[in-house]
Design a protein around this motif. Structure first.
Motif, PDB file in Angstrom:
ATOM      1  N   PRO A  50      64.570 -10.231  -9.236  1.00  0.00           N
ATOM      2  CA  PRO A  50      65.469  -9.105  -9.534  1.00  0.00           C
ATOM      3  C   PRO A  50      65.846  -8.372  -8.259  1.00  0.00           C
ATOM      4  O   PRO A  50      65.002  -8.074  -7.425  1.00  0.00           O
ATOM      5  CB  PRO A  50      64.634  -8.228 -10.471  1.00  0.00           C
ATOM      6  CG  PRO A  50      63.619  -9.157 -11.053  1.00  0.00           C
ATOM      7  CD  PRO A  50      63.319 -10.168  -9.988  1.00  0.00           C
ATOM      8  N   LEU A  51      67.093  -8.092  -8.098  1.00  0.00           N
ATOM      9  CA  LEU A  51      67.590  -7.527  -6.859  1.00  0.00           C
ATOM     10  C   LEU A  51      67.033  -6.134  -6.616  1.00  0.00           C
ATOM     11  O   LEU A  51      66.561  -5.807  -5.518  1.00  0.00           O
ATOM     12  CB  LEU A  51      69.135  -7.493  -6.904  1.00  0.00           C
ATOM     13  CG  LEU A  51      69.819  -6.907  -5.669  1.00  0.00           C
ATOM     14  CD1 LEU A  51      69.487  -7.734  -4.444  1.00  0.00           C
ATOM     15  CD2 LEU A  51      71.336  -6.858  -5.897  1.00  0.00           C
ATOM     16  N   MET A  52      67.054  -5.274  -7.602  1.00  0.00           N
ATOM     17  CA  MET A  52      66.615  -3.893  -7.398  1.00  0.00           C
ATOM     18  C   MET A  52      65.124  -3.822  -7.095  1.00  0.00           C
ATOM     19  O   MET A  52      64.677  -3.057  -6.253  1.00  0.00           O
ATOM     20  CB  MET A  52      66.961  -3.059  -8.632  1.00  0.00           C
ATOM     21  CG  MET A  52      68.468  -2.963  -8.914  1.00  0.00           C
ATOM     22  SD  MET A  52      69.425  -2.362  -7.524  1.00  0.00           S
ATOM     23  CE  MET A  52      68.741  -0.710  -7.394  1.00  0.00           C
ATOM     24  N   SER A  53      64.317  -4.618  -7.790  1.00  0.00           N
ATOM     25  CA  SER A  53      62.865  -4.597  -7.531  1.00  0.00           C
ATOM     26  C   SER A  53      62.563  -5.117  -6.132  1.00  0.00           C
ATOM     27  O   SER A  53      61.673  -4.624  -5.439  1.00  0.00           O
ATOM     28  CB  SER A  53      62.136  -5.425  -8.586  1.00  0.00           C
ATOM     29  OG  SER A  53      62.567  -6.781  -8.530  1.00  0.00           O
ATOM     30  N   THR A  54      63.334  -6.121  -5.698  1.00  0.00           N
ATOM     31  CA  THR A  54      63.121  -6.659  -4.345  1.00  0.00           C
ATOM     32  C   THR A  54      63.439  -5.605  -3.291  1.00  0.00           C
ATOM     33  O   THR A  54      62.717  -5.438  -2.298  1.00  0.00           O
ATOM     34  CB  THR A  54      64.006  -7.891  -4.140  1.00  0.00           C
ATOM     35  OG1 THR A  54      63.697  -8.850  -5.145  1.00  0.00           O
ATOM     36  CG2 THR A  54      63.769  -8.500  -2.770  1.00  0.00           C
ATOM     37  N   ILE A  55      64.511  -4.875  -3.484  1.00  0.00           N
ATOM     38  CA  ILE A  55      64.876  -3.829  -2.524  1.00  0.00           C
ATOM     39  C   ILE A  55      63.821  -2.726  -2.494  1.00  0.00           C
ATOM     40  O   ILE A  55      63.426  -2.233  -1.425  1.00  0.00           O
ATOM     41  CB  ILE A  55      66.259  -3.261  -2.876  1.00  0.00           C
ATOM     42  CG1 ILE A  55      67.334  -4.343  -2.680  1.00  0.00           C
ATOM     43  CG2 ILE A  55      66.585  -2.040  -2.044  1.00  0.00           C
ATOM     44  CD1 ILE A  55      68.717  -3.920  -3.118  1.00  0.00           C
ATOM     45  N   SER A  56      63.302  -2.325  -3.668  1.00  0.00           N
ATOM     46  CA  SER A  56      62.280  -1.271  -3.698  1.00  0.00           C
ATOM     47  C   SER A  56      60.981  -1.741  -3.035  1.00  0.00           C
ATOM     48  O   SER A  56      60.347  -0.980  -2.290  1.00  0.00           O
ATOM     49  CB  SER A  56      62.025  -0.845  -5.145  1.00  0.00           C
ATOM     50  OG  SER A  56      61.558  -1.954  -5.906  1.00  0.00           O
ATOM     51  N   GLU A  57      60.598  -2.993  -3.292  1.00  0.00           N
ATOM     52  CA  GLU A  57      59.388  -3.511  -2.654  1.00  0.00           C
ATOM     53  C   GLU A  57      59.568  -3.589  -1.138  1.00  0.00           C
ATOM     54  O   GLU A  57      58.635  -3.295  -0.367  1.00  0.00           O
ATOM     55  CB  GLU A  57      59.057  -4.884  -3.227  1.00  0.00           C
ATOM     56  CG  GLU A  57      58.591  -4.829  -4.681  1.00  0.00           C
ATOM     57  CD  GLU A  57      58.349  -6.217  -5.232  1.00  0.00           C
ATOM     58  OE1 GLU A  57      58.566  -7.187  -4.466  1.00  0.00           O
ATOM     59  OE2 GLU A  57      57.958  -6.333  -6.410  1.00  0.00           O
ATOM     60  N   LEU A  58      60.760  -3.978  -0.679  1.00  0.00           N
ATOM     61  CA  LEU A  58      61.006  -4.030   0.751  1.00  0.00           C
ATOM     62  C   LEU A  58      60.941  -2.633   1.363  1.00  0.00           C
ATOM     63  O   LEU A  58      60.398  -2.433   2.460  1.00  0.00           O
ATOM     64  CB  LEU A  58      62.382  -4.666   1.016  1.00  0.00           C
ATOM     65  CG  LEU A  58      62.785  -4.817   2.484  1.00  0.00           C
ATOM     66  CD1 LEU A  58      61.789  -5.704   3.218  1.00  0.00           C
ATOM     67  CD2 LEU A  58      64.200  -5.388   2.596  1.00  0.00           C
ATOM     68  N   GLY A  59      61.417  -1.644   0.652  1.00  0.00           N
ATOM     69  CA  GLY A  59      61.339  -0.271   1.153  1.00  0.00           C
ATOM     70  C   GLY A  59      59.904   0.216   1.260  1.00  0.00           C
ATOM     71  O   GLY A  59      59.531   0.879   2.238  1.00  0.00           O
ATOM     72  N   ARG A  60      59.098  -0.105   0.229  1.00  0.00           N
ATOM     73  CA  ARG A  60      57.679   0.309   0.287  1.00  0.00           C
ATOM     74  C   ARG A  60      56.964  -0.390   1.435  1.00  0.00           C
ATOM     75  O   ARG A  60      56.110   0.190   2.112  1.00  0.00           O
ATOM     76  CB  ARG A  60      57.005   0.001  -1.042  1.00  0.00           C
ATOM     77  CG  ARG A  60      57.437   0.927  -2.182  1.00  0.00           C
ATOM     78  CD  ARG A  60      56.481   0.829  -3.357  1.00  0.00           C
ATOM     79  NE  ARG A  60      56.451  -0.516  -3.910  1.00  0.00           N
ATOM     80  CZ  ARG A  60      57.261  -0.934  -4.898  1.00  0.00           C
ATOM     81  NH1 ARG A  60      58.167  -0.101  -5.406  1.00  0.00           N
ATOM     82  NH2 ARG A  60      57.183  -2.159  -5.338  1.00  0.00           N
ATOM     83  N   PHE A  61      57.280  -1.674   1.693  1.00  0.00           N
ATOM     84  CA  PHE A  61      56.634  -2.402   2.790  1.00  0.00           C
ATOM     85  C   PHE A  61      56.995  -1.767   4.143  1.00  0.00           C
ATOM     86  O   PHE A  61      56.120  -1.575   4.999  1.00  0.00           O
ATOM     87  CB  PHE A  61      57.079  -3.866   2.753  1.00  0.00           C
ATOM     88  CG  PHE A  61      56.586  -4.678   3.912  1.00  0.00           C
ATOM     89  CD1 PHE A  61      55.256  -5.093   3.978  1.00  0.00           C
ATOM     90  CD2 PHE A  61      57.439  -5.007   4.956  1.00  0.00           C
ATOM     91  CE1 PHE A  61      54.817  -5.827   5.050  1.00  0.00           C
ATOM     92  CE2 PHE A  61      56.987  -5.741   6.025  1.00  0.00           C
ATOM     93  CZ  PHE A  61      55.668  -6.162   6.075  1.00  0.00           C
ATOM     94  N   ILE A  62      58.259  -1.414   4.321  1.00  0.00           N
ATOM     95  CA  ILE A  62      58.663  -0.806   5.589  1.00  0.00           C
ATOM     96  C   ILE A  62      57.997   0.554   5.763  1.00  0.00           C
ATOM     97  O   ILE A  62      57.538   0.930   6.862  1.00  0.00           O
ATOM     98  CB  ILE A  62      60.186  -0.677   5.630  1.00  0.00           C
ATOM     99  CG1 ILE A  62      60.829  -2.075   5.664  1.00  0.00           C
ATOM    100  CG2 ILE A  62      60.639   0.139   6.835  1.00  0.00           C
ATOM    101  CD1 ILE A  62      62.331  -2.070   5.564  1.00  0.00           C
TER     102      ILE A  62
END
Length: 287
Positions: A242-254
Motif C-alpha cells: 500500500p502506497l500510503m503505509s509505505t510512505i508513513s513507514e519511510l517517514g518513521r524510519f527517517i
C-alpha cells in the motif's frame, strides 16, 4: 356459267363475307383489360373480359390495359432549397381505374404520366434541403404522389407509388459530407471515451472505498496481482505494498535515524576532553 356454278360462287362469297363480318364483330377482352365501345364516335358501353361482339363498321372497340405500369422517371437536374445541385431519378407505379376517362380525357397516358412526374419531382424536391432530401425520402415520395393523384384522377389514373431511385451529388459535396461524417464520428468517439473514463473513475472510487473499509481486500488484491504476474513465468517478482503505509513507514524510519544520530553526537561530545591540560594530566607517565 351454269346456274349451279353461279350458286356455288355466290354461296362461297356469302360464306366469306360472313367470316369477315364475324372476324370484325367478335373480339376477346382478356382478364386484365376492359373494352370501351364507340358507336359512331360516341361512347356506347364498356365491355367486361370475355368474348364480346360489336356491329362492324358501326362500332369500334378500344381495349384498355388495367395492369400496374412501372414507369422510370429519368434523372432530373434539381436545385434544392439550400442551393445544392443534385441529379435525382425516380420510378412511378400507376394503373387505370376508369377505362372511359383514360381513353377520352387523355391522348397518351404513359407520356402524360411521365411528363407530369418529372415536373412534380423537380417541384417537390426543390422545396426541401439536401439533408431533408437524403433523410426524408418517404416524405418526398408521399408529396410527389399526392400531387400526381390530384392531376391524374381526372384522367382515370391512380398513382399507387412513387420512389426516389438514385440521388447523384457533386464531387465537392461528397467530399464535404465525408469530412462532416468523419468529424461526427470523432466527436462520438471522444464522447464515448469521456463517458468511459467517468464510469471507470466512479468504479475505482467505489473500489477504493470498499478497500478502505475492508483492509484485507487490499491484501487479497495484492495476492491476485502476484498471481497475474506469475502467469508469464517472470524471473522478477514484485511485492506490491500500500502506497500510503509505505510512505508513513519511510517517514518513521527517517525520523528514527535522525534521532539516533543526534544521540550519538551528544555522547561523543561528553567523552571528548575540554582542554589540553587535562589531556596531559591524564596521560600515563613513563619512567
Amino acid at each position: 356459267m351454269t346456274a349451279t356454278a353461279l350458286a356455288l360462287t355466290l354461296a362461297a362469297l356469302l360464306a366469306l363475307l360472313l367470316i369477315i363480318a364475324a372476324a370484325m364483330s367478335l373480339h376477346v377482352v382478356t382478364q386484365y383489360e376492359k373494352g370501351v365501345v364507340f358507336r359512331f364516335g360516341r361512347v356506347a358501353r364498356v365491355r367486361e373480359p370475355g368474348l364480346t361482339a360489336i356491329i362492324p363498321i358501326v362500332d369500334r372497340l378500344r381495349k384498355v390495359n388495367l395492369r400496374t405500369v412501372t414507369m422510370p422517371i429519368q434523372s432530373q437536374g434539381i436545385i434544392t432549397k439550400d442551393n445544392v445541385s443534385v441529379d435525382i431519378s425516380a420510378v412511378a407505379y400507376f394503373h387505370v381505374v376508369d377505362a372511359v376517362k383514360s381513353v377520352v380525357q387523355i391522348e397518351n397516358v404513359a407520356a402524360a404520366i411521365n411528363q407530369i412526374a418529372q415536373t412534380t419531382l423537380r417541384k417537390v424536391v426543390g422545396q426541401h434541403t439536401l439533408d431533408e432530401t437524403l433523410a426524408e425520402t418517404d416524405t418526398i415520395n408521399a408529396g410527389i404522389r399526392s400531387v400526381l393523384d390530384v392531376t391524374t384522377v381526372e384522367w382515370g389514373i391512380e398513382v399507387t407509388l412513387v420512389e426516389l431511385k438514385d440521388i447523384q451529388l457533386p464531387e465537392s459535396m461528397k467530399r464535404a459530407m465525408a469530412r462532416q461524417a468523419e468529424a461526427e464520428r470523432e466527436k462520438r468517439a471522444k464522447i464515448i471515451a469521456a463517458e468511459g473514463e467517468s464510469m471507470a473513475a466512479a468504479a475505482l472510487g467505489n473500489a477504493s472505498d470498499t478497500m478502505m473499509a475492508h483492509p484485507l481486500a487490499l491484501q487479497l488484491r495484492n495476492l491476485q496481482t502476484l498471481i497475474e504476474l506469475g502467469v508469464d513465468k517472470n524471473t522478477t517478482v514484485v511485492f506490491p505494498a500500500p502506497l500510503m503505509s509505505t510512505i508513513s513507514e519511510l517517514g518513521r524510519f527517517i525520523e528514527h535515524e535522525t534521532s539516533g544520530a543526534d544521540r550519538m553526537t551528544g555522547a561523543r561530545a561528553t567523552l571528548l576532553p575540554t582542554s589540553p591540560t587535562v589531556v596531559a594530566d591524564t596521560l600515563p607517565v613513563r619512567p
